[in-house]
Design a protein around this motif. Structure first.
Motif, PDB file in Angstrom:
ATOM      1  N   SER A 298       0.847  -1.206   0.000  1.00  0.00           N
ATOM      2  CA  SER A 298       0.000   0.000   0.000  1.00  0.00           C
ATOM      3  C   SER A 298       0.863   1.230   0.000  1.00  0.00           C
ATOM      4  O   SER A 298       2.061   1.170   0.295  1.00  0.00           O
ATOM      5  CB  SER A 298      -0.906   0.000   1.222  1.00  0.00           C
ATOM      6  N   SER A 300       0.930   5.519   1.081  1.00  0.00           N
ATOM      7  CA  SER A 300       0.330   6.457   2.028  1.00  0.00           C
ATOM      8  C   SER A 300      -0.691   7.325   1.336  1.00  0.00           C
ATOM      9  O   SER A 300      -0.636   7.516   0.122  1.00  0.00           O
ATOM     10  CB  SER A 300       1.413   7.337   2.645  1.00  0.00           C
ATOM     11  N   THR A 485       2.015  -6.534   8.467  1.00  0.00           N
ATOM     12  CA  THR A 485       1.017  -6.280   9.515  1.00  0.00           C
ATOM     13  C   THR A 485       1.442  -6.990  10.795  1.00  0.00           C
ATOM     14  O   THR A 485       1.946  -8.114  10.760  1.00  0.00           O
ATOM     15  CB  THR A 485      -0.363  -6.775   9.081  1.00  0.00           C
ATOM     16  N   LEU A 511      -9.082  -2.235  10.797  1.00  0.00           N
ATOM     17  CA  LEU A 511      -7.897  -1.876  10.016  1.00  0.00           C
ATOM     18  C   LEU A 511      -6.738  -2.764  10.442  1.00  0.00           C
ATOM     19  O   LEU A 511      -6.770  -3.399  11.513  1.00  0.00           O
ATOM     20  CB  LEU A 511      -7.538  -0.404  10.242  1.00  0.00           C
ATOM     21  N   ARG A 524       0.342   3.583  13.235  1.00  0.00           N
ATOM     22  CA  ARG A 524       0.273   3.509  11.769  1.00  0.00           C
ATOM     23  C   ARG A 524      -0.554   2.288  11.361  1.00  0.00           C
ATOM     24  O   ARG A 524      -0.281   1.166  11.813  1.00  0.00           O
ATOM     25  CB  ARG A 524       1.676   3.425  11.180  1.00  0.00           C
ATOM     26  N   ARG A 526      -3.233   0.327   8.107  1.00  0.00           N
ATOM     27  CA  ARG A 526      -3.447   0.144   6.661  1.00  0.00           C
ATOM     28  C   ARG A 526      -4.871  -0.337   6.443  1.00  0.00           C
ATOM     29  O   ARG A 526      -5.347  -1.224   7.149  1.00  0.00           O
ATOM     30  CB  ARG A 526      -2.445  -0.857   6.090  1.00  0.00           C
ATOM     31  N   ARG A 527      -5.543   0.286   5.462  1.00  0.00           N
ATOM     32  CA  ARG A 527      -6.887  -0.170   5.092  1.00  0.00           C
ATOM     33  C   ARG A 527      -6.799  -1.188   3.968  1.00  0.00           C
ATOM     34  O   ARG A 527      -7.413  -2.246   4.025  1.00  0.00           O
ATOM     35  CB  ARG A 527      -7.753   1.027   4.706  1.00  0.00           C
ATOM     36  N   GLU A 532      -2.934   3.827   3.637  1.00  0.00           N
ATOM     37  CA  GLU A 532      -2.354   3.638   4.953  1.00  0.00           C
ATOM     38  C   GLU A 532      -1.950   4.994   5.505  1.00  0.00           C
ATOM     39  O   GLU A 532      -1.771   5.953   4.753  1.00  0.00           O
ATOM     40  CB  GLU A 532      -1.162   2.693   4.915  1.00  0.00           C
TER      41      GLU A 532
END
Length: 555
Positions: A298, A300, A485, A511, A524, A526-527, A532
């Motif tokens: 991903s 930003s 993740t 998320l 921080r 991430r979707r 993210e």
């Protein structure tokens, strides 16, 4: 029992002299004792005052805040009573000095002078009787000598008168010599009798009149000295007894201070001081790990808007920080504090500003009156000399009024959010709507906030600052592999990531966590592979993957 030294101690002149000298030394010793006691009282009072001062709360220190608790206030009251208690010991020292030390010091000088005078009279009388006795002895010896000479002259005359060989002229001469010697002896006898009569008279006067009178004065002097010592000892006790009522009041004050301690009130103050205003977290929902999770690369939200590059793992957290980090005392609007603490801090600030504003207004009114007096009485001063100060005070008033409105706007915002939070219906209808915003506009601080507790502030004034650093972000975003993740999270509140480097989220949204909070309040997440960014840690509930590298339990 009564006695008279003049009759009982008529022959103890030297012993009386020693006794009276010892009496004066005793008074001096007692005076020294009282003086040392006074010095002890002064030293003790000074130590007590220093002790009380040492534990008094210092101005502009954390200790002043502690005295809102009843136990601390009771301790402060105890310190104040202790200070008054020390004052009573100073009173003791002062009264001892005034009523005993000074009085006895003066009396000792008078006593020494009086004693010296009495014994001087006694010695003079003693010397006089001794001189009279010497005269009597001298006349007695002379009378004895003349009698012997008269006897020898008579014997010589009788011897010559009986000798037939001696001439008549020699006999007549011897007879005349014998008569002369008898006359001298008679005169010596008369003189001796005169001195004897005189001595007996003086001796009688000495031992029955002069010495008794002198010794009686010495006796009265000694009795007065003893009485003075007794009075001083009584005064010594009264000086100590005199302060007992006030000392008792000080002790009663300490007792009342201890009785004023209220544990339940202290507990309430603790709640009021440290209550954050946050609600406890809800139940943890079941996480179904049987569903596969897509882990994709991903970019930003900042680079998505530019359509270039991917975020670099190295140093990305520091570079993507969307707001200035507050060091020291925090931002001016106290947004770094929990809502309840923020509200109290803003109220205290408004109170301080109003006090300063009142001081400035009072100064302006006083200077205005002074200027009116100068206008009416030019000889007293120049009215124009007051204008610079009035202008300066006016500027200060304008600034304080502006600050007051600014802090009142922030306070209104916090109170509104707290009211909305305490009202479930309003919270459902407005605050937690994912599309809702709650702007609070005023002339001082236009803001747009998404935090339900007022802890985080998104200020569009930072937009220009972040954009000016776009080249820094460009340098950090490259084509390295995306961060793995390390867990998942669920949003507790809606958040609109309006600044670069943040990501928006709706309430209840799930998320992926790719970098944990490093202590600055941001995590921080991430979707998907395209979105993210950072979200406030207090807005989410994190569930770390225990199998992920570097994962840790979230508390």
């Amino acid at each position: 029992m009564s006695c008279r030294w003049g009759t009982e101690l008529w022959d103890q002149f030297d012993n009386l002299e020693k006794h009276t000298h010892w009496g004066i030394e005793f008074v001096e010793r007692y005076t020294k004792f009282v003086k040392e006691r006074s010095e002890i009282e002064i030293g003790y009072a000074k130590q007590i005052r220093n002790l009380s001062k040492k534990y008094q709360p210092k101005k502009n220190s954390r200790e002043e805040d502690e005295y809102k608790y009843t136990s601390c206030r009771a301790f402060l009251m105890t310190l104040n009573e202790l200070n008054d208690y020390a004052g009573q010991h100073e009173v003791i020292a002062e009264n001892l000095t005034t009523h005993i030390i000074c009085e006895l010091t003066r009396y000792i000088q008078e006593l020494k002078a009086e004693r010296k005078s009495h014994f001087h009279d006694g010695r003079r009388a003693q010397q006089h009787i001794e001189n009279s006795w010497k005269q009597l002895e001298s006349s007695k010896r002379r009378f004895e000598r003349d009698c012997k000479e008269a006897d020898r002259a008579q014997q010589y005359f009788d011897k010559i008168d009986a000798d037939i060989n001696v001439t008549k002229a020699d006999v007549e001469k011897a007879r005349q010599q014998a008569q002369l010697k008898h006359q001298v002896a008679e005169d010596s006898k008369n003189e001796y009798l005169t001195y004897l009569q005189k001595f007996n008279k003086e001796q009688n006067e000495h031992y029955y009149s002069l010495i008794p009178h002198i010794f009686q004065k010495i006796q009265e002097m000694e009795e007065k000295r003893i009485e003075k010592v007794g009075e001083s000892m009584k005064t010594y006790a009264e000086v100590n007894r005199k302060v007992l009522p006030i000392v008792s009041k000080c002790l009663d004050g300490m007792t009342n201070a201890a009785a004023s301690i209220e544990p339940t009130m202290v507990s309430s103050l603790v709640v009021e001081s440290f209550k954050s205003g946050f609600e406890p977290p809800g139940d943890v929902e079941v996480e179904d790990y049987s569903l596969s999770m897509r882990r994709t690369v991903s970019e930003s939200s900042y680079l998505n808007s530019r359509g270039e590059g991917k975020p670099s793992r190295s140093n990305s957290r520091g570079k993507l920080w969307p707001f200035k980090r507050n060091k020291g005392s925090g931002p001016e609007d106290c947004s770094h504090l929990p809502p309840e603490q923020r509200r109290k801090k803003l109220q205290a600030k408004i109170t301080d500003i109003n006090k300063e504003l009142q001081k400035e207004v009072d100064q302006r009114d006083a200077l205005t009156k002074m200027k009116d007096v100068y206008i009416k009485n030019p000889h007293m001063g120049d009215p124009n000399s007051v204008d610079p100060r009035l202008e300066e005070i006016g500027q200060n008033i304008d600034k304080l009024e502006l600050d007051s409105r600014k802090y009142e706007a922030w306070l209104l915002e916090v109170e509104t959010r707290l009211a909305e939070k305490s009202d479930p219906h309003r919270r459902q209808s407005g605050l937690y709507d994912s599309n809702a915003t709650t702007p609070v506009n005023n002339n001082c601080a236009p803001v747009n906030r998404e935090s339900p507790d007022g802890s985080y502030t998104e200020d569009h004034s930072t937009e220009h600052h972040l954009k000016s650093r776009s080249t820094v972000f460009d340098d950090d975003f490259d084509d390295e592999d995306p961060l793995p993740t390390i867990g998942t999270c669920k949003s507790l509140y809606p958040f609109e990531g309006q600044n670069e480097g943040t990501i928006s989220m709706a309430e209840g949204e799930l998320l992926y966590v790719i970098e944990e909070d490093k202590g600055d309040g941001w995590t921080r997440v991430r979707r998907n592979e395209d979105e993210e960014g950072y979200v406030p840690t207090s807005y989410i509930k994190v569930f770390f993957d225990t199998n992920a590298k570097g994962a840790m339990t979230y508390i």
